[in-house]
Every structure is written in C-alpha cells, then in structure tokens.
Design an enzyme around this catalytic site. Sequence first.
Site, PDB file in Angstrom:
ATOM      1  CB  CYS A 173       4.418  -9.190  -2.491  1.00  0.00           C
ATOM      2  SG  CYS A 173       3.626 -10.737  -2.013  1.00  0.00           S
ATOM      3  CG  HIS A 196      -0.975 -12.537   0.314  1.00  0.00           C
ATOM      4  ND1 HIS A 196      -0.480 -13.040  -0.865  1.00  0.00           N
ATOM      5  CD2 HIS A 196      -0.073 -11.616   0.726  1.00  0.00           C
ATOM      6  CE1 HIS A 196       0.669 -12.453  -1.157  1.00  0.00           C
ATOM      7  NE2 HIS A 196       0.938 -11.572  -0.216  1.00  0.00           N
ATOM      8  CG  HIS A 255       0.326  -6.822   1.050  1.00  0.00           C
ATOM      9  ND1 HIS A 255       1.062  -6.233   0.036  1.00  0.00           N
ATOM     10  CD2 HIS A 255       0.705  -8.132   1.070  1.00  0.00           C
ATOM     11  CE1 HIS A 255       1.836  -7.154  -0.528  1.00  0.00           C
ATOM     12  NE2 HIS A 255       1.648  -8.316   0.083  1.00  0.00           N
ATOM     13  CD  GLU A 256       0.674  -9.927   4.593  1.00  0.00           C
ATOM     14  OE1 GLU A 256       0.544 -11.063   4.127  1.00  0.00           O
ATOM     15  OE2 GLU A 256       1.618  -9.172   4.282  1.00  0.00           O
TER      16      GLU A 256
HETATM   17 ZN   LIG Z   1       2.468 -10.236  -0.135  1.00  0.00          ZN
END
Ligand SMILES: [Zn+2]
Length: 204
Positions: free
Chosen positions: A140, A192, A188-189
Amino acid sequence: MRFPKFKILLTVLLPFILGTSCATSNFNAAERQLITAGQKMDTFRVLSIADKQDSIILRKPSKDLKQIKDNKDLAQLLARMKVTMDAEEGIGIAGPQVGINRNIFLFTRIDEPQQKVQVAINPRITAHSDSLVCFERDGCLSIPDIRGNSKRYAWIEVSYYDENGIFIKERFSGHKRPDNFTNIIFQHEYDHINGVLFIDKLCD
Ligand SMILES: [Zn+2]
C-alpha cells in the site's frame, strides 16, 4: 441612490451566485481547496499511516459524491490522483490516500493487455464468494516498506460509476500474481474508502 446601487450589485453578483449553485461540485470547501491547490499535472501528497493526523483520515469511512457529470473539481481530483499514482508507481489509489474522504478510487485492470486505469465512483461490492483466498505480498502506498499476505474474496460482483457518470456492473475473479489480480486491487481500494487497510486482514 440606494436602489440602483443595490441593483448593480445584484447584477454583478447574480450570475456568480447562480453560476456557483448550478456548478456545485458537491465537494466541501476544504476538499475544494485541497483539489485546486495544484494544477492537473501536480501530484498530491500521499497520506501515511505513520503520521497521526493522516491515519485519522485513512481510517475514516468515506462518503458518496452526488455530482459526477460536469464537475470540474472531480475532473481535477481524478487527474491529480492518476498523476500521483503513476509517480508512486502504484496500481491503485483511493480518495482518502490523498486526503479526500470520498467514495472514489482508481484501479488498474492489470489482467488486460492495455492495463487501463479505471475510475470507480460510488462503488459497491454487490456480491462476493463465501470462500477467501490468501493473496500474496499485498502492499500500500500509505504503508511504506511493508508487504503482507491479505485475506480476500475469491470473486466479487461490483457496481460503480465511471468519470462520465456511466453506471457499470462487473464481476472480478482473478487473485494470482503477476498479472491476474484486478479483483484484489478493487478489494484493496474498496477497503480504503471504508477506512480498512490490508494490515487489518493478514493471513499466512
Ligand atoms: Zn492501499
């Protein structure tokens, strides 16, 4: 004297008042300030989990953006996010990572020949596998120098709007390096914008 003066003032101000309300960007003043502090080719500072103030933003769930079409601030944000992602050699970047708590991210279609960078606005994961996979060496931009394996869904069904306001529904299923893991990048995004980081879902 007073009335004409007022009239002149109104004539001068009215287009501005109407103009700004018609072109309302739906970003708040602080967000607009950050977005317009640089030109389209200027990078943002990437927030880091190592910084206390940054981590508050990184851990805060984001909000949807109402106006996608004809939104100059959005266009500027997306351009700068792309420049920032490229400068950092990333394959995805989310709003909170540049200080904007909005449901917006970029993800690279790493499994496709062109490896197009896709914009996702107001995304949702509408369905997912029951089974989890352990994706190897997640990383990340906001967590420098750390790699770790992360628990991910084997497949997901998603919806989002692109930068033109087109509603898109897709299914992603790859979870293998080196180039079949668009599914993982999306997850993953997506994490976030919910204040979740890969270090929260480590596996062996
Ligand atoms: Zn990330």
